[in-house]
Design a protein around this motif. Structure first.
Motif, PDB file in Angstrom:
ATOM      1  N   ASN A 132     -54.361  14.976 -26.346  1.00 20.63           N
ATOM      2  CA  ASN A 132     -55.129  15.698 -25.500  1.00 20.63           C
ATOM      3  C   ASN A 132     -54.882  17.283 -25.255  1.00 20.63           C
ATOM      4  O   ASN A 132     -55.001  17.622 -24.350  1.00 20.63           O
ATOM      5  CB  ASN A 132     -55.374  14.925 -24.431  1.00 20.63           C
ATOM      6  CG  ASN A 132     -56.469  15.531 -23.616  1.00 20.63           C
ATOM      7  OD1 ASN A 132     -57.505  16.174 -24.085  1.00 20.63           O
ATOM      8  ND2 ASN A 132     -56.447  15.384 -22.215  1.00 20.63           N
ATOM      9  N   GLU A 133     -54.386  17.776 -26.170  1.00 17.52           N
ATOM     10  CA  GLU A 133     -53.974  19.249 -26.127  1.00 17.52           C
ATOM     11  C   GLU A 133     -52.986  19.369 -24.697  1.00 17.52           C
ATOM     12  O   GLU A 133     -53.286  20.261 -24.094  1.00 17.52           O
ATOM     13  CB  GLU A 133     -55.125  20.074 -25.725  1.00 17.52           C
ATOM     14  CG  GLU A 133     -56.050  20.240 -27.047  1.00 17.52           C
ATOM     15  CD  GLU A 133     -57.483  21.083 -26.786  1.00 17.52           C
ATOM     16  OE1 GLU A 133     -57.484  21.559 -25.771  1.00 17.52           O
ATOM     17  OE2 GLU A 133     -58.139  21.329 -27.890  1.00 17.52           O
ATOM     18  N   MET A 153     -51.509   8.449 -20.279  1.00 17.62           N
ATOM     19  CA  MET A 153     -50.712   9.146 -21.148  1.00 17.62           C
ATOM     20  C   MET A 153     -50.253  10.630 -20.582  1.00 17.62           C
ATOM     21  O   MET A 153     -51.489  11.101 -19.818  1.00 17.62           O
ATOM     22  CB  MET A 153     -51.000   9.143 -22.609  1.00 17.62           C
ATOM     23  CG  MET A 153     -52.326  10.200 -22.796  1.00 17.62           C
ATOM     24  SD  MET A 153     -52.553  10.399 -24.474  1.00 17.62           S
ATOM     25  CE  MET A 153     -53.968  11.391 -24.333  1.00 17.62           C
ATOM     26  N   ARG A 154     -49.240  11.256 -20.917  1.00 21.37           N
ATOM     27  CA  ARG A 154     -49.039  12.542 -20.358  1.00 21.37           C
ATOM     28  C   ARG A 154     -49.621  13.457 -21.360  1.00 21.37           C
ATOM     29  O   ARG A 154     -50.229  14.626 -20.893  1.00 21.37           O
ATOM     30  CB  ARG A 154     -47.461  12.698 -20.157  1.00 21.37           C
ATOM     31  CG  ARG A 154     -46.865  11.696 -18.947  1.00 21.37           C
ATOM     32  CD  ARG A 154     -45.492  12.039 -18.693  1.00 21.37           C
ATOM     33  NE  ARG A 154     -45.297  13.571 -18.434  1.00 21.37           N
ATOM     34  CZ  ARG A 154     -45.234  13.969 -17.059  1.00 21.37           C
ATOM     35  NH1 ARG A 154     -45.671  12.994 -16.096  1.00 21.37           N
ATOM     36  NH2 ARG A 154     -45.154  15.172 -16.843  1.00 21.37           N
ATOM     37  N   ALA A 169     -62.829   3.563 -27.253  1.00 20.04           N
ATOM     38  CA  ALA A 169     -61.691   3.784 -26.178  1.00 20.04           C
ATOM     39  C   ALA A 169     -62.620   4.666 -25.221  1.00 20.04           C
ATOM     40  O   ALA A 169     -63.479   5.463 -25.474  1.00 20.04           O
ATOM     41  CB  ALA A 169     -60.649   4.734 -26.556  1.00 20.04           C
ATOM     42  N   GLN A 170     -62.565   3.969 -23.830  1.00 21.91           N
ATOM     43  CA  GLN A 170     -63.108   4.804 -22.933  1.00 21.91           C
ATOM     44  C   GLN A 170     -61.906   5.828 -21.966  1.00 21.91           C
ATOM     45  O   GLN A 170     -61.139   4.867 -21.458  1.00 21.91           O
ATOM     46  CB  GLN A 170     -63.873   4.041 -21.818  1.00 21.91           C
ATOM     47  CG  GLN A 170     -64.534   4.695 -20.789  1.00 21.91           C
ATOM     48  CD  GLN A 170     -65.383   3.791 -20.035  1.00 21.91           C
ATOM     49  OE1 GLN A 170     -64.750   3.167 -18.618  1.00 21.91           O
ATOM     50  NE2 GLN A 170     -66.616   3.095 -20.211  1.00 21.91           N
ATOM     51  N   ILE A 171     -61.874   6.843 -22.328  1.00 14.84           N
ATOM     52  CA  ILE A 171     -60.607   7.602 -21.766  1.00 14.84           C
ATOM     53  C   ILE A 171     -61.274   8.820 -20.786  1.00 14.84           C
ATOM     54  O   ILE A 171     -62.219   9.358 -20.959  1.00 14.84           O
ATOM     55  CB  ILE A 171     -60.048   8.330 -22.942  1.00 14.84           C
ATOM     56  CG1 ILE A 171     -59.664   7.248 -24.055  1.00 14.84           C
ATOM     57  CG2 ILE A 171     -58.996   9.206 -22.335  1.00 14.84           C
ATOM     58  CD1 ILE A 171     -59.183   8.092 -25.124  1.00 14.84           C
ATOM     59  N   GLU A 172     -60.557   8.661 -19.890  1.00 14.17           N
ATOM     60  CA  GLU A 172     -60.842   9.818 -18.728  1.00 14.17           C
ATOM     61  C   GLU A 172     -59.667  10.997 -18.679  1.00 14.17           C
ATOM     62  O   GLU A 172     -58.697  10.555 -18.479  1.00 14.17           O
ATOM     63  CB  GLU A 172     -60.614   9.306 -17.255  1.00 14.17           C
ATOM     64  CG  GLU A 172     -60.932  10.053 -16.312  1.00 14.17           C
ATOM     65  CD  GLU A 172     -60.870   9.466 -14.718  1.00 14.17           C
ATOM     66  OE1 GLU A 172     -60.782  10.256 -13.790  1.00 14.17           O
ATOM     67  OE2 GLU A 172     -60.898   8.223 -14.941  1.00 14.17           O
ATOM     68  N   ALA A 173     -60.027  11.953 -19.026  1.00 14.92           N
ATOM     69  CA  ALA A 173     -59.133  13.065 -19.137  1.00 14.92           C
ATOM     70  C   ALA A 173     -58.468  13.828 -17.902  1.00 14.92           C
ATOM     71  O   ALA A 173     -59.278  13.881 -16.962  1.00 14.92           O
ATOM     72  CB  ALA A 173     -59.890  14.496 -19.944  1.00 14.92           C
ATOM     73  N   LEU A 174     -57.370  14.121 -17.927  1.00 18.32           N
ATOM     74  CA  LEU A 174     -56.713  14.520 -16.666  1.00 18.32           C
ATOM     75  C   LEU A 174     -56.211  16.109 -16.985  1.00 18.32           C
ATOM     76  O   LEU A 174     -55.753  16.340 -18.145  1.00 18.32           O
ATOM     77  CB  LEU A 174     -55.609  13.735 -16.414  1.00 18.32           C
ATOM     78  CG  LEU A 174     -55.475  12.299 -15.827  1.00 18.32           C
ATOM     79  CD1 LEU A 174     -54.531  11.717 -15.772  1.00 18.32           C
ATOM     80  CD2 LEU A 174     -56.675  12.430 -14.605  1.00 18.32           C
ATOM     81  N   ALA A 175     -56.350  17.082 -16.250  1.00 12.15           N
ATOM     82  CA  ALA A 175     -55.989  18.496 -16.573  1.00 12.15           C
ATOM     83  C   ALA A 175     -54.810  18.696 -15.426  1.00 12.15           C
ATOM     84  O   ALA A 175     -54.839  18.642 -14.286  1.00 12.15           O
ATOM     85  CB  ALA A 175     -57.139  19.439 -16.391  1.00 12.15           C
ATOM     86  N   TYR A 176     -53.603  18.949 -16.069  1.00  9.24           N
ATOM     87  CA  TYR A 176     -52.469  19.406 -15.273  1.00  9.24           C
ATOM     88  C   TYR A 176     -52.350  20.627 -15.072  1.00  9.24           C
ATOM     89  O   TYR A 176     -52.705  21.475 -15.730  1.00  9.24           O
ATOM     90  CB  TYR A 176     -50.990  18.830 -15.806  1.00  9.24           C
ATOM     91  CG  TYR A 176     -51.203  17.365 -15.821  1.00  9.24           C
ATOM     92  CD1 TYR A 176     -51.307  16.406 -14.874  1.00  9.24           C
ATOM     93  CD2 TYR A 176     -50.895  16.736 -17.197  1.00  9.24           C
ATOM     94  CE1 TYR A 176     -51.332  15.030 -14.887  1.00  9.24           C
ATOM     95  CE2 TYR A 176     -50.666  15.334 -17.347  1.00  9.24           C
ATOM     96  CZ  TYR A 176     -51.005  14.634 -16.236  1.00  9.24           C
ATOM     97  OH  TYR A 176     -50.838  13.173 -16.224  1.00  9.24           O
TER      98      TYR A 176
END
Length: 334
Positions: free
Chosen positions: A240-241, A304-305, A327-334
């Motif tokens: 996820n980049e 996942m990180r 897959a149902q994935i919720e993206a996180l932006a750090y």
């Protein structure tokens, strides 16, 4: 030994020997040939397109019947292949080419396809690393087999503790080399107990290398000689980049209901974020026989990180066909 143009041709590792054309039980010692481009022993003979391939340890030479008073076959110089074969059974005719386990002088072993002076390496880096786990003496006893069935072209490489299989048809469609592993084991790896595949009586007959059993391949069970074995597969890397993500739900879209009678087997999934260690397996039931509407879903599958891979496992009691992974994935932006 091969049969070509009315002759039986054999080798003792040094000479190419043909029987008499008028009497296949007789051999004239004046009608011996040799494979002399490289002073390496001849380990096998194969016939392709009515030409004889003398497979040596470091080279492969091709011979054609030209007649004559003495040895009736002549070398085709332009067809020589500068790679050789490790063992007598480590080669076979596959997809109209010669498939073999070996390599050239001062080369590590690999899996190749060759014909008319051209070679194509089909073993991936993963397969090459696997081959390095065995000694040359062990690899010399490896057996290669070809099987063309149901739009698949499988090349079996029977290693001491497992069998790796190359699928030419799938590789052509996906434009990358497709390999998978067969083993007769519930844990780790062990010898795959199906050898010497022969199409006869409308089925694929096989022999058990650990006993005198002769059996055949079927589609309605995954058991080997009545024993339970495992299956497993993994996904490509999810990336996820460099951002994280939460995996809320995973579902294997599959055809269920083809399980062993009287069982309700379980399959499991785990994940890795470093490619070395995996999380604890999470198991779900796949339903009983006839439960074709059963959905295989996992919830709250961690996070996942930046990347991760997923692995799924089961055994032959869960005889299931898989179509895709959602897959149902919720993206996180750090």
């Amino acid at each position: 030994m091969v049969w070509v143009d009315g002759y039986f041709m054999t080798t003792d590792g040094e000479f190419l020997i043909v029987t008499e054309l008028t009497d296949p039980t007789q051999v004239n010692p004046l009608k011996y040939g040799s494979s002399e481009v490289d002073p390496d022993p001849v380990v096998a003979l194969l016939k392709l397109r009515n030409e004889v391939y003398a497979l040596n340890r470091n080279t492969i030479e091709v011979f054609d019947n030209v007649g004559g008073e003495l040895f009736p076959f002549s070398r085709i110089d332009g067809a020589q292949i500068t790679k050789g074969v490790l063992g007598t059974f480590a080669c076979c005719v596959y997809a109209d080419r010669i498939a073999f386990l070996g390599g050239g002088r001062n080369e590590a072993p690999g899996i190749y396809l060759g014909v008319s002076a051209q070679t194509q390496k089909i073993s991936t880096q993963e397969i090459d690393i696997l081959l390095l786990n065995y000694t040359e003496a062990q690899l010399a006893l490896v057996k290669l087999e070809a099987r063309n069935d149901k739009s698949h072209q499988h090349l079996y490489i029977h290693l001491p503790d497992r069998t790796v299989v190359y699928d030419a048809a799938a590789s052509e469609v996906l434009q990358e080399r497709v390999w998978f592993t067969l083993t007769t084991s519930v844990v780790e790896f062990s010898q795959y107990r199906a050898r010497n595949l022969v199409w006869a009586y409308d089925k694929w007959l096989v022999g058990d290398p650990q006993s005198s059993n002769i059996g055949y391949l079927v589609q309605d069970t995954g058991h080997h000689w009545g024993e339970q074995v495992r299956w497993e597969f993994g996904t490509l890397i999810v990336y996820n980049e460099s951002n994280g993500a939460i995996f809320n739900r995973l579902e294997l879209v599959s055809l269920t209901g083809s399980v062993a009678l009287g069982t309700n087997p379980q399959i499991s999934t785990s994940y890795s974020v470093d490619g070395l260690s995996y999380s604890q397996d999470r198991s779900i039931a796949v339903g009983t026989i006839g439960s074709t509407s059963k959905r295989l879903a996992w919830f709250q599958q961690g996070h996942m990180r930046n990347w991760r891979i997923q692995r799924f496992r089961g055994d032959s009691d869960a005889h299931i066909s898989f179509i895709r992974l959602e897959a149902q994935i919720e993206a996180l932006a750090y």
